[in-house]
Design an enzyme around this catalytic site. Structure first.
Site, PDB file in Angstrom:
ATOM      1  CE  LYS A 139     -35.245 -46.527  37.527  1.00  0.00           C
ATOM      2  NZ  LYS A 139     -35.929 -45.775  36.540  1.00  0.00           N
ATOM      3  CB  SER A 189     -29.364 -39.834  37.093  1.00  0.00           C
ATOM      4  OG  SER A 189     -30.589 -40.425  37.639  1.00  0.00           O
TER       5      SER A 189
END
Length: 311
Positions: free
Chosen positions: A50, A75
């Site tokens: 990410k 999350s």
């Protein structure tokens, strides 16, 4: 999103990311009956792929936009990525996290300087909270998976793997929000040599599998999977890329995910999170499809709460 854009993206974010190692295991090759090349994004900065998309998205902002900061909902892994990338680029980051997100991930976001705002554990609550902060602060919203800059940043993991192994027959990645598989598919299309892309997805959250069947974005009614990073659904930016460039999605059950995760921990001596094990579980499930081929797997991340392992 042409080849040149992917090359420029990779050049732009190189100072902010690691070119992560590619690892192999003879024992796992024998077990899977093929040659598996693992691209280890668990060794990426903040512990997951990410970082690539987050860095690219923040770098694409104007100076005026940077002044007002960024907001996202996640999350865990994208939350950490945005917090760290924002810190490196001196931008304020507001991170909306579901209250049941792993504690280790919340603490990491705070350690990177992100401001954590907790909300109920539903996609709707995340989106509403992020929208409220955007309105209050003027911060730019960064989507964890459904944004061109994020998809382009994510493509760079597969680009690096294909530069090292241009002979890959098939590339696999897990499917959650669709940002990684879309980026991986673009990379395979432009940099692969007739390299197919296959997604791995839990039966419990098989929205992407069903979306490819129906031709429209499907949702999940449950989130009952150990692969906590894959509980989200596809978006209008990544779904067309997936439809066009992803060969198929293979679904796996919870036992297969846990078993594949345990194998990688034990045999390769590396920490991966459950979502990460899904593509390898897919290879083990359909061995005949992959037999004797060169298989690339994006190991998406290693941010797992080691006090709550599933095995």
């Amino acid at each position: 999103m042409d080849k040149q854009t992917l090359i420029q993206t990779h050049q732009r974010i190189k100072p902010f990311i690691h070119n992560t190692p590619m690892l192999t295991s003879k024992l796992l090759d024998e077990l899977a009956m093929c040659n598996v090349f693992f691209k280890c994004e668990n060794f990426q900065k903040m512990g997951a792929f990410k970082m690539r998309g987050a860095a690219n998205a923040i770098m694409a902002l104007t100076e005026a936009e940077r002044q007002k900061g960024v907001v996202t909902h996640s999350s865990g892994n994208f939350a950490q990525a945005v917090a760290l990338a924002a810190k490196q680029l001196k931008v304020k980051a507001y991170i909306v996290m579901p209250e049941n997100a792993p504690r280790v991930k919340k603490e990491a976001v705070k350690a990177y300087g992100g401001k954590v705002i907790e909300c109920e554990s539903t996609p709707e609550a995340r989106e509403e909270t992020a929208a409220r902060i955007k309105n209050e602060t003027g911060a730019t919203f960064l989507h964890p998976s459904n944004q061109d800059e994020v998809i382009l940043g994510n493509s760079t993991a597969a680009i690096e793997l294909l530069q090292e192994r241009p002979d890959l027959d098939i590339l696999l990645a897990p499917v959650g929000g669709g940002g990684l598989i879309a980026g991986t598919a673009l990379a395979a299309h432009y940099f692969g040599n007739d390299c197919k892309v296959i997604g791995g997805e839990p039966f419990e959250v098989d929205d992407a599998y069903r979306s490819l069947q129906s031709g429209k974005i499907e949702r999940n009614t449950t989130t009952n999977t150990v692969a906590d990073g894959l509980r989200t659904y596809l978006g209008d930016r990544n779904f067309p890329i997936i439809q066009k460039y992803v060969d198929r999605i293979i679904r796996v059950d919870e036992e297969e995910i846990i078993s594949a995760m345990k194998l990688i921990w034990e045999r390769m001596k590396i920490i991966i999170e459950p979502s990460c094990a899904v593509p390898f579980a897919a290879v083990l499930r359909e061995k005949e499809r992959f037999k004797s081929k060169n298989i690339g797997i994006i190991l998406s991340g290693g941010n797992v709460d080691v006090t709550k392992l599933p095995f």
